[in-house]
Design a protein around this motif. Structure first.
Motif, mmCIF file in Angstrom:
data_model
loop_
_atom_site.group_PDB
_atom_site.id
_atom_site.type_symbol
_atom_site.label_atom_id
_atom_site.label_comp_id
_atom_site.label_asym_id
_atom_site.label_seq_id
_atom_site.Cartn_x
_atom_site.Cartn_y
_atom_site.Cartn_z
ATOM 1 N N LEU A 6 0.736 -1.480 0.515
ATOM 2 C CA LEU A 6 0.021 -0.255 -0.016
ATOM 3 C C LEU A 6 0.677 1.656 -0.046
ATOM 4 O O LEU A 6 0.713 2.262 -0.734
ATOM 5 C CB LEU A 6 -1.179 0.051 1.279
ATOM 6 N N SER A 7 1.682 1.467 0.754
ATOM 7 C CA SER A 7 2.850 2.501 0.741
ATOM 8 C C SER A 7 3.223 2.368 -0.707
ATOM 9 O O SER A 7 3.534 4.096 -0.725
ATOM 10 C CB SER A 7 3.728 2.465 2.184
ATOM 11 N N LEU A 8 4.133 1.311 -0.947
ATOM 12 C CA LEU A 8 4.964 1.513 -2.089
ATOM 13 C C LEU A 8 4.022 1.964 -3.599
ATOM 14 O O LEU A 8 3.933 2.859 -3.908
ATOM 15 C CB LEU A 8 5.438 0.249 -2.350
ATOM 16 N N ALA A 9 2.153 1.709 -3.329
ATOM 17 C CA ALA A 9 1.289 2.367 -4.336
ATOM 18 C C ALA A 9 1.079 3.303 -4.347
ATOM 19 O O ALA A 9 1.132 4.071 -5.385
ATOM 20 C CB ALA A 9 0.384 0.815 -5.008
ATOM 21 N N LEU A 10 0.453 3.655 -2.954
ATOM 22 C CA LEU A 10 0.700 5.771 -3.221
ATOM 23 C C LEU A 10 1.648 6.619 -3.084
ATOM 24 O O LEU A 10 1.471 7.588 -3.411
ATOM 25 C CB LEU A 10 0.153 5.688 -1.327
ATOM 26 N N PHE A 11 2.907 5.855 -2.874
ATOM 27 C CA PHE A 11 4.149 5.961 -3.352
ATOM 28 C C PHE A 11 4.196 6.389 -5.181
ATOM 29 O O PHE A 11 4.283 8.021 -5.771
ATOM 30 C CB PHE A 11 5.536 6.114 -2.745
ATOM 31 N N GLN A 12 3.787 5.510 -5.777
ATOM 32 C CA GLN A 12 3.721 5.635 -7.057
ATOM 33 C C GLN A 12 3.059 6.044 -7.732
ATOM 34 O O GLN A 12 2.582 6.937 -8.467
ATOM 35 C CB GLN A 12 4.274 4.271 -7.915
ATOM 36 N N LEU A 13 2.109 6.260 -7.055
ATOM 37 C CA LEU A 13 0.494 7.723 -7.809
ATOM 38 C C LEU A 13 0.786 8.203 -7.189
ATOM 39 O O LEU A 13 0.047 9.446 -8.138
ATOM 40 C CB LEU A 13 -0.994 6.556 -6.288
ATOM 41 N N GLY A 14 1.129 8.400 -5.910
ATOM 42 C CA GLY A 14 1.423 10.165 -5.402
ATOM 43 C C GLY A 14 2.970 10.398 -6.757
ATOM 44 O O GLY A 14 2.207 12.265 -7.904
ATOM 45 N N LEU A 15 3.240 9.963 -6.980
ATOM 46 C CA LEU A 15 4.267 10.875 -8.300
ATOM 47 C C LEU A 15 3.958 10.623 -9.489
ATOM 48 O O LEU A 15 4.307 11.650 -10.412
ATOM 49 C CB LEU A 15 6.115 9.825 -8.265
ATOM 50 N N GLU A 16 2.962 10.190 -9.523
ATOM 51 C CA GLU A 16 2.311 9.992 -11.198
ATOM 52 C C GLU A 16 1.422 11.161 -11.451
ATOM 53 O O GLU A 16 1.238 11.782 -12.438
ATOM 54 C CB GLU A 16 1.249 8.739 -12.058
ATOM 55 N N ARG A 17 0.559 11.126 -9.890
ATOM 56 C CA ARG A 17 -0.384 12.659 -10.217
ATOM 57 C C ARG A 17 0.682 13.149 -9.993
ATOM 58 O O ARG A 17 -0.536 14.414 -10.692
ATOM 59 C CB ARG A 17 -1.722 11.365 -8.976
ATOM 60 N N TYR A 18 0.958 14.234 -9.521
ATOM 61 C CA TYR A 18 2.005 15.565 -8.928
ATOM 62 C C TYR A 18 3.196 15.590 -9.833
ATOM 63 O O TYR A 18 3.322 16.620 -9.462
ATOM 64 C CB TYR A 18 0.909 15.319 -7.802
ATOM 65 N N ASP A 19 2.789 15.154 -10.985
ATOM 66 C CA ASP A 19 4.479 15.271 -11.580
ATOM 67 C C ASP A 19 6.193 14.837 -10.949
ATOM 68 O O ASP A 19 6.556 15.959 -10.496
ATOM 69 C CB ASP A 19 4.134 15.964 -12.234
ATOM 70 N N GLY A 20 6.011 13.637 -9.896
ATOM 71 C CA GLY A 20 6.773 13.874 -8.574
ATOM 72 C C GLY A 20 6.909 14.717 -7.534
ATOM 73 O O GLY A 20 8.251 14.734 -6.820
ATOM 74 N N PHE A 21 5.900 15.691 -7.566
ATOM 75 C CA PHE A 21 6.083 16.430 -6.168
ATOM 76 C C PHE A 21 5.019 16.107 -5.631
ATOM 77 O O PHE A 21 3.636 15.590 -5.412
ATOM 78 C CB PHE A 21 5.694 18.197 -7.400
ATOM 79 N N LEU A 22 5.724 15.169 -3.944
ATOM 80 C CA LEU A 22 5.051 14.578 -3.216
ATOM 81 C C LEU A 22 3.856 15.665 -2.224
ATOM 82 O O LEU A 22 2.744 15.452 -1.775
ATOM 83 C CB LEU A 22 5.501 13.739 -2.560
ATOM 84 N N ASN A 23 4.529 16.460 -1.677
ATOM 85 C CA ASN A 23 4.280 16.948 -0.603
ATOM 86 C C ASN A 23 3.843 18.642 -0.937
ATOM 87 O O ASN A 23 4.016 19.701 -1.094
ATOM 88 C CB ASN A 23 5.325 17.448 0.100
ATOM 89 N N ILE A 24 2.108 18.355 -1.355
ATOM 90 C CA ILE A 24 1.807 19.659 -1.715
ATOM 91 C C ILE A 24 0.720 19.784 -0.687
ATOM 92 O O ILE A 24 -0.085 19.195 -0.281
ATOM 93 C CB ILE A 24 1.014 18.723 -3.289
ATOM 94 N N PRO A 25 0.299 21.539 -0.073
ATOM 95 C CA PRO A 25 0.161 21.382 0.984
ATOM 96 C C PRO A 25 -1.828 21.467 0.547
ATOM 97 O O PRO A 25 -2.226 21.222 -0.062
ATOM 98 C CB PRO A 25 0.317 22.578 1.810
ATOM 99 N N GLY A 26 -2.437 20.017 1.802
ATOM 100 C CA GLY A 26 -3.459 19.794 1.876
ATOM 101 C C GLY A 26 -3.932 18.514 1.190
ATOM 102 O O GLY A 26 -4.776 18.294 1.313
ATOM 103 N N HIS A 27 -3.066 17.944 0.580
ATOM 104 C CA HIS A 27 -2.954 16.688 -0.742
ATOM 105 C C HIS A 27 -2.037 16.113 -0.136
ATOM 106 O O HIS A 27 -1.811 14.914 -1.216
ATOM 107 C CB HIS A 27 -3.170 17.323 -1.343
ATOM 108 N N ILE A 59 12.233 8.403 1.436
ATOM 109 C CA ILE A 59 10.960 9.883 1.646
ATOM 110 C C ILE A 59 11.580 11.256 2.441
ATOM 111 O O ILE A 59 11.665 12.417 1.851
ATOM 112 C CB ILE A 59 9.612 9.276 1.936
ATOM 113 N N GLU A 60 12.354 10.823 3.754
ATOM 114 C CA GLU A 60 12.605 11.354 4.638
ATOM 115 C C GLU A 60 13.419 12.241 4.629
ATOM 116 O O GLU A 60 14.335 13.226 4.851
ATOM 117 C CB GLU A 60 13.090 11.388 5.810
ATOM 118 N N THR A 61 14.521 11.790 3.157
ATOM 119 C CA THR A 61 15.918 12.226 3.206
ATOM 120 C C THR A 61 15.603 13.846 2.132
ATOM 121 O O THR A 61 16.205 14.738 2.378
ATOM 122 C CB THR A 61 17.223 11.304 2.278
ATOM 123 N N LYS A 62 14.725 12.603 1.073
ATOM 124 C CA LYS A 62 14.392 14.461 0.214
ATOM 125 C C LYS A 62 13.449 15.003 0.653
ATOM 126 O O LYS A 62 13.783 16.348 0.258
ATOM 127 C CB LYS A 62 13.406 13.117 -1.121
#
Length: 90
Positions: A6-27, A59-62
């Motif tokens: 699940l964590s890996l799927a969420l990571f890959q989904l976030g990369l695809e949906r937000y063009d590699g930018f995971l830390n969107i405030p509120g989302h 993730i934490e390092t990045k």
């Protein structure tokens, strides 16, 4: 096993949906990804535990080198960590 998948799927989904930018405030998916990856670390399976640890450290390092709000890079020292979600640095 399922927590890591699940964590890996969420990571890959976030990369695809937000063009590699995971830390969107509120989302941001980072707190959820880190939560499930930490749950996977509690697993008895050593390969899953190691892969979950690698995902968390990657993730934490990045993310801790940038402000969660303005994306400004840290100069010298790292940012403070959000105590509530443990997934944002400011």
């Amino acid at each position: 096993l399922s927590a890591y998948i699940l964590s890996l799927a969420l990571f890959q989904l976030g990369l695809e949906r937000y063009d590699g930018f995971l830390n969107i405030p509120g989302h941001s998916l980072i707190p959820t990804i880190l939560f499930w990856a930490r749950k996977a670390q509690e697993s008895e399976l050593l390969p899953i535990k190691g892969e979950a640890t690698e995902l968390i450290s990657m993730i934490e390092t990045k993310e801790k080198s940038h402000c969660a709000n303005c994306r400004k890079e840290a100069e010298g020292s790292s940012f403070k960590r959000c105590v509530r979600c443990l997934g944002a640095w400011y």
